[in-house]
Design a protein around this motif. Structure first.
Motif, PDB file in Angstrom:
ATOM      1  N   THR A  41     -45.820  20.662   4.032  1.00  0.00           N
ATOM      2  CA  THR A  41     -46.943  20.777   3.100  1.00  0.00           C
ATOM      3  C   THR A  41     -46.780  19.832   1.917  1.00  0.00           C
ATOM      4  N   ALA A  42     -45.544  19.664   1.439  1.00  0.00           N
ATOM      5  CA  ALA A  42     -45.277  18.801   0.288  1.00  0.00           C
ATOM      6  C   ALA A  42     -45.125  17.333   0.685  1.00  0.00           C
ATOM      7  N   ASP A  43     -45.297  17.026   1.986  1.00  0.00           N
ATOM      8  CA  ASP A  43     -45.149  15.650   2.477  1.00  0.00           C
ATOM      9  C   ASP A  43     -43.762  15.112   2.133  1.00  0.00           C
ATOM     10  N   ASP A  44     -42.746  15.971   2.326  1.00  0.00           N
ATOM     11  CA  ASP A  44     -41.371  15.631   1.970  1.00  0.00           C
ATOM     12  C   ASP A  44     -40.511  15.580   3.231  1.00  0.00           C
ATOM     13  N   ASP A  45     -40.134  14.385   3.652  1.00  0.00           N
ATOM     14  CA  ASP A  45     -39.348  14.274   4.878  1.00  0.00           C
ATOM     15  C   ASP A  45     -37.838  14.317   4.633  1.00  0.00           C
ATOM     16  N   ALA A  46     -37.424  14.400   3.374  1.00  0.00           N
ATOM     17  CA  ALA A  46     -35.995  14.403   3.042  1.00  0.00           C
ATOM     18  C   ALA A  46     -35.224  15.533   3.741  1.00  0.00           C
ATOM     19  N   PRO A  47     -35.740  16.779   3.773  1.00  0.00           N
ATOM     20  CA  PRO A  47     -34.989  17.842   4.449  1.00  0.00           C
ATOM     21  C   PRO A  47     -34.742  17.546   5.925  1.00  0.00           C
ATOM     22  N   PHE A  48     -35.683  16.895   6.579  1.00  0.00           N
ATOM     23  CA  PHE A  48     -35.533  16.605   8.008  1.00  0.00           C
ATOM     24  C   PHE A  48     -34.539  15.468   8.242  1.00  0.00           C
ATOM     25  N   ARG A  90     -31.860  15.147   6.782  1.00  0.00           N
ATOM     26  CA  ARG A  90     -30.519  15.717   6.681  1.00  0.00           C
ATOM     27  C   ARG A  90     -30.071  16.397   7.971  1.00  0.00           C
ATOM     28  N   VAL A  91     -30.989  16.535   8.921  1.00  0.00           N
ATOM     29  CA  VAL A  91     -30.667  17.185  10.195  1.00  0.00           C
ATOM     30  C   VAL A  91     -29.986  16.176  11.113  1.00  0.00           C
ATOM     31  N   SER A  92     -28.865  16.554  11.689  1.00  0.00           N
ATOM     32  CA  SER A  92     -28.142  15.670  12.604  1.00  0.00           C
ATOM     33  C   SER A  92     -29.031  15.292  13.788  1.00  0.00           C
ATOM     34  N   GLY A  93     -29.119  14.001  14.062  1.00  0.00           N
ATOM     35  CA  GLY A  93     -29.922  13.523  15.188  1.00  0.00           C
ATOM     36  C   GLY A  93     -31.354  13.179  14.833  1.00  0.00           C
ATOM     37  N   ILE A  94     -31.769  13.445  13.599  1.00  0.00           N
ATOM     38  CA  ILE A  94     -33.125  13.114  13.161  1.00  0.00           C
ATOM     39  C   ILE A  94     -33.052  11.898  12.239  1.00  0.00           C
ATOM     40  N   GLY A  95     -33.618  10.773  12.675  1.00  0.00           N
ATOM     41  CA  GLY A  95     -33.627   9.561  11.870  1.00  0.00           C
ATOM     42  C   GLY A  95     -34.805   9.527  10.917  1.00  0.00           C
ATOM     43  N   PRO A  96     -34.862   8.525  10.030  1.00  0.00           N
ATOM     44  CA  PRO A  96     -35.939   8.424   9.044  1.00  0.00           C
ATOM     45  C   PRO A  96     -37.337   8.366   9.668  1.00  0.00           C
ATOM     46  N   GLY A 135     -36.924  16.104  20.791  1.00  0.00           N
ATOM     47  CA  GLY A 135     -36.624  16.842  22.005  1.00  0.00           C
ATOM     48  C   GLY A 135     -36.124  18.236  21.680  1.00  0.00           C
ATOM     49  N   PRO A 136     -35.838  19.049  22.703  1.00  0.00           N
ATOM     50  CA  PRO A 136     -35.401  20.429  22.469  1.00  0.00           C
ATOM     51  C   PRO A 136     -34.166  20.548  21.584  1.00  0.00           C
ATOM     52  N   LYS A 137     -33.157  19.686  21.814  1.00  0.00           N
ATOM     53  CA  LYS A 137     -31.932  19.780  21.015  1.00  0.00           C
ATOM     54  C   LYS A 137     -32.191  19.419  19.557  1.00  0.00           C
ATOM     55  N   SER A 138     -33.030  18.404  19.330  1.00  0.00           N
ATOM     56  CA  SER A 138     -33.354  18.026  17.955  1.00  0.00           C
ATOM     57  C   SER A 138     -34.157  19.124  17.264  1.00  0.00           C
ATOM     58  N   ALA A 139     -35.112  19.717  17.997  1.00  0.00           N
ATOM     59  CA  ALA A 139     -35.915  20.805  17.434  1.00  0.00           C
ATOM     60  C   ALA A 139     -35.022  21.995  17.085  1.00  0.00           C
ATOM     61  N   LEU A 140     -34.049  22.294  17.958  1.00  0.00           N
ATOM     62  CA  LEU A 140     -33.113  23.384  17.683  1.00  0.00           C
ATOM     63  C   LEU A 140     -32.256  23.051  16.473  1.00  0.00           C
ATOM     64  N   GLY A 141     -31.895  21.770  16.330  1.00  0.00           N
ATOM     65  CA  GLY A 141     -31.123  21.344  15.173  1.00  0.00           C
ATOM     66  C   GLY A 141     -31.875  21.542  13.871  1.00  0.00           C
ATOM     67  N   VAL A 142     -33.187  21.271  13.901  1.00  0.00           N
ATOM     68  CA  VAL A 142     -34.009  21.484  12.705  1.00  0.00           C
ATOM     69  C   VAL A 142     -33.985  22.957  12.312  1.00  0.00           C
ATOM     70  N   LEU A 143     -34.138  23.842  13.297  1.00  0.00           N
ATOM     71  CA  LEU A 143     -34.176  25.272  13.015  1.00  0.00           C
ATOM     72  C   LEU A 143     -32.801  25.839  12.695  1.00  0.00           C
ATOM     73  N   SER A 144     -31.749  25.105  13.038  1.00  0.00           N
ATOM     74  CA  SER A 144     -30.397  25.524  12.647  1.00  0.00           C
ATOM     75  C   SER A 144     -30.113  25.145  11.198  1.00  0.00           C
ATOM     76  N   THR A 145     -30.808  24.119  10.729  1.00  0.00           N
ATOM     77  CA  THR A 145     -30.577  23.600   9.381  1.00  0.00           C
ATOM     78  C   THR A 145     -31.554  24.167   8.361  1.00  0.00           C
ATOM     79  N   LEU A 146     -32.805  24.367   8.780  1.00  0.00           N
ATOM     80  CA  LEU A 146     -33.863  24.805   7.871  1.00  0.00           C
ATOM     81  C   LEU A 146     -34.506  26.092   8.377  1.00  0.00           C
ATOM     82  N   THR A 147     -34.919  26.944   7.450  1.00  0.00           N
ATOM     83  CA  THR A 147     -35.670  28.138   7.820  1.00  0.00           C
ATOM     84  C   THR A 147     -37.121  27.753   8.062  1.00  0.00           C
ATOM     85  N   VAL A 148     -37.864  28.652   8.675  1.00  0.00           N
ATOM     86  CA  VAL A 148     -39.291  28.386   8.922  1.00  0.00           C
ATOM     87  C   VAL A 148     -40.039  28.120   7.612  1.00  0.00           C
TER      88      VAL A 148
END
Length: 206
Positions: free
Chosen positions: A102-109, A111-117, A81-94
């Motif tokens: 691209t690396a098929d690496d979900d580990a960075p995501f 680490r974002v609050s509100g994003i589960g495995p 949702g919008p809050k989760s998407a904003l959380g991703v962009l608050s934690t990670l740069t574009v």
């Protein structure tokens, strides 16, 4: 549609800013980076996305247009949702988001609050091919190794909670009869999930 705002910052909050435009104050949800950079009394310009709901209108703003584009792409992912998407962009740069996908690496995501495995895995799978990496991704699978596509889909299905044997059998069956979809992870995953949907209902009632 409000696509951008430029005006004086009236005040800031932990997750939003209020910008005065033509005598009207607009509250805009923003990343933590924007909050830190905003200065009360100074001018701020934001690229914005207006989210319309039955009970509210919400503005989300970004200093760079690329962030707005990625925000919209994140909203297309199941469970984001919008809050989760904003959380991703608050934690990670574009670039970090693009490189992780691209690396098929979900580990960075994860680490974002509100994003589960499961949601982290879906972000990687559903945004595959939609974001340009900032540099060649270390460990990324070769684009011409088509045999790796089913393995990636099985891995994604297992990550979503399906038994490995069922995931492998379904993926193989779908790939065998749907050659076009089998060339991409996203296409094959969609087809496999469509196949597993009714299969799950049959097992539940069986």
């Amino acid at each position: 549609m409000i696509s951008s705002l430029r005006g004086r910052v009236l005040h800031t909050e932990p997750d939003s800013v209020v910008i005065e435009v033509g005598g009207v104050g607009f509250q805009v949800a923003v990343t933590s980076q924007v909050v830190r950079a905003a200065r009360v009394g100074e001018e701020l310009r934001l690229h914005t996305s207006l989210i319309v709901r039955e009970d509210a209108l919400a503005l989300f703003g970004f200093t760079e247009r690329e962030e707005l584009i990625v925000f919209s792409q994140l909203l297309s992912v199941t469970g984001v949702g919008p809050k989760s998407a904003l959380g991703v962009l608050s934690t990670l740069t574009v670039p970090q988001i693009a490189d992780a996908v691209t690396a098929d690496d979900d580990a960075p995501f994860r680490r974002v609050s509100g994003i589960g495995p499961k949601t982290a895995k879906l972000i990687v799978v559903q945004l595959a091919g939609k974001l340009a990496p900032s540099k060649p991704a270390v460990g990324a699978r070769s684009g011409d190794s088509g045999l790796d596509v089913p393995a990636q889909v099985v891995e994604a299905l297992v990550g979503l909670g399906w038994p490995e044997r069922l995931a492998a059998e379904t993926t193989a069956a779908v790939a065998a009869r749907t050659e076009t979809e089998a060339t991409t992870v996203a296409g094959l995953l969609r087809a496999a999930l469509a196949e597993l949907g009714p299969a799950r209902k049959e097992r539940a009632h069986g």
